[in-house]
Design a protein around this motif. Structure first.
Motif, PDB file in Angstrom:
ATOM      1  N   ASP A   1      -1.359   8.162  -3.110  1.00 43.55           N
ATOM      2  CA  ASP A   1      -1.598   8.124  -4.744  1.00 43.55           C
ATOM      3  C   ASP A   1      -0.184   8.536  -5.264  1.00 43.55           C
ATOM      4  O   ASP A   1       0.128   8.175  -6.314  1.00 43.55           O
TER       5      ASP A   1
ATOM      6  N   VAL B   1      -5.289   2.238  -3.612  1.00 42.97           N
ATOM      7  CA  VAL B   1      -4.683   3.590  -3.772  1.00 42.97           C
ATOM      8  C   VAL B   1      -5.832   4.457  -3.243  1.00 42.97           C
ATOM      9  O   VAL B   1      -6.964   4.935  -3.328  1.00 42.97           O
TER      10      VAL B   1
ATOM     11  N   THR C   1       0.797  -1.199  -0.072  1.00 43.79           N
ATOM     12  CA  THR C   1       0.055  -0.003  -0.131  1.00 43.79           C
ATOM     13  C   THR C   1       0.746   1.438   0.064  1.00 43.79           C
ATOM     14  O   THR C   1       0.422   2.208  -0.602  1.00 43.79           O
TER      15      THR C   1
ATOM     16  N   ILE D   1      -5.501   8.309 -12.302  1.00 49.87           N
ATOM     17  CA  ILE D   1      -4.892   7.257 -11.693  1.00 49.87           C
ATOM     18  C   ILE D   1      -4.877   6.000 -12.520  1.00 49.87           C
ATOM     19  O   ILE D   1      -3.624   5.512 -12.644  1.00 49.87           O
TER      20      ILE D   1
ATOM     21  N   MET E   1       2.573   5.689  -6.023  1.00 50.08           N
ATOM     22  CA  MET E   1       2.040   4.668  -6.909  1.00 50.08           C
ATOM     23  C   MET E   1       3.091   4.111  -7.883  1.00 50.08           C
ATOM     24  O   MET E   1       3.650   3.064  -7.998  1.00 50.08           O
TER      25      MET E   1
ATOM     26  N   PHE F   1      -3.759  -2.426  -9.315  1.00 42.30           N
ATOM     27  CA  PHE F   1      -4.409  -1.140  -8.529  1.00 42.30           C
ATOM     28  C   PHE F   1      -5.707  -1.432  -8.118  1.00 42.30           C
ATOM     29  O   PHE F   1      -6.437  -1.964  -8.826  1.00 42.30           O
TER      30      PHE F   1
END
Length: 358
Positions: free
Chosen positions: A239, A233, A192, A318, A242, A259
């Motif tokens: 975020d 996310v 995470t 994203i 990532m 994700f």
């Protein structure tokens, strides 16, 4: 005044009653105590689950498997974002602290699995383990339910996929590596964040981020196909990490990455907001605003094809970022499907047979 329940090593800061309860409760402070003081350790309680079946079937179009096994109900990892928390409400327990401290176990999981695989009409297809709660959570060290399940699947040549955020999976490399050599297993390691401080608050009893990367590397070295699960996310909280997570996982040997945008079903929405406002008060409104922008103006949208990825401008951004970094690293090339042709019915009495008469 409302007093948060700050137990060391626990994620939730409340233990509100589930949605089916007629009464609710709330801890308050008269102002004379120290609200910042940690409470005494909250010990876990083990409860026997008397379920008579082990394999759960589904027909969801969102997920790539139709059956799963969860030897534990509840999870000691204490991840505040866990979408499985609301399941404790069905048991008359709280999705808050109860979910991470009152754990149901299935001590006869191995015998139930053997019975179900032995049924004449059973059709072999990959089994997913870790789809709801982590099968390698801390209690597994003592009870070894996952170990027993994997032993049966290895014995019968049954394919399986595992998702975990625990380094304890390395204990079972002696079973998983030979299965991988036959095309029977794949593993997803959930990462995470790379920020140890955030991880301690967000998922307090899970393995540290660097330890998960080490586990991913060891599984990869053993020939086990591994996928990095960047999940969830969380807008404006993790975020920005990532791409770094995907790069670190690729360097550790991952052959793929996935994700999932933060999901806040039912009681999880309130629990997460409570946690967020306590630990990140200056970011809370911004995080919650981005969540609503990605869920049609609500905390959560359970619609198929949207619940895992979300919708709207932020969700699309994203997805584009994630797809770009995966293409740059050459990840997510179609891996071979897990084999089902090696499956053989289990011996009704375990591995023991009458071969000693030969």
């Amino acid at each position: 005044m409302y007093r948060p329940l700050k137990y060391k090593g626990r994620g939730s800061i409340s233990n509100a009653a589930g949605r089916f309860e007629k009464q609710s409760r709330q801890d308050v402070d008269d102002g004379w105590g120290n609200q910042d003081a940690e409470l005494p350790p909250l010990n876990s309680e083990v409860i026997i689950d008397a379920s008579r079946s082990l394999i759960t079937y589904n027909d969801s179009p969102d997920i790539p498997f139709d059956r799963s096994i969860n030897p534990y109900r509840g999870c000691e990892h204490g991840c505040i974002y866990c979408y499985a928390r609301p399941t404790h409400a069905y048991l008359g327990l709280s999705p808050g602290l109860d979910f991470e401290s009152r754990i149901l176990i299935k001590p006869d999981a191995a015998s139930l699995l053997r019975q179900e695989l032995s049924k004449p009409g059973y059709r072999c297809a990959p089994l997913a383990l870790g789809s709801n709660t982590d099968p390698y959570q801390p209690l597994e060290r003592q009870h070894e339910l996952m170990r027993q399940i994997v032993e049966i699947l290895a014995e019968t040549g049954h394919p399986l996929s595992i998702v975990t955020k625990s380094a304890l999976i390395e204990r079972d490399l002696d079973l998983l590596a030979p299965m991988a050599a036959q095309g029977l297993v794949s593993v997803g390691i959930s990462i995470t964040t790379l920020d140890r401080s955030l991880a301690r608050t967000l998922e307090p009893r899970a393995s540290a981020p660097q330890r998960r990367l080490e586990t991913l590397a060891r599984l990869s070295e053993a020939g086990i196909p591994t996928v990095a699960m960047v999940a969830p996310v969380i807008p404006a909280l993790n975020d920005h990490e990532m791409e770094d997570i995907v790069k670190a996982a690729h360097a550790a040997g991952a052959v793929g990455a996935e994700f999932i945008l933060l999901r806040l079903p039912l009681e999880v929405a309130e629990l997460f907001e409570e946690w967020l406002r306590h630990h990140f008060p200056l970011k809370a409104d911004h995080v919650l605003s981005l969540i609503r922008q990605s869920r049609g103006g609500k905390a959560y949208d359970p619609a198929f094809h949207q619940r895992l990825r979300g919708s709207g401008v932020y969700a699309e951004l994203i997805a584009q970022r994630f797809g770009l970094i995966c293409r740059r690293l050459g990840l997510n090339r179609s891996p071979p499907e897990l084999r089902t042709d090696l499956f053989r019915k289990p011996h009704p009495y375990g591995q023991t047979s009458f071969d000693f008469f030969d």
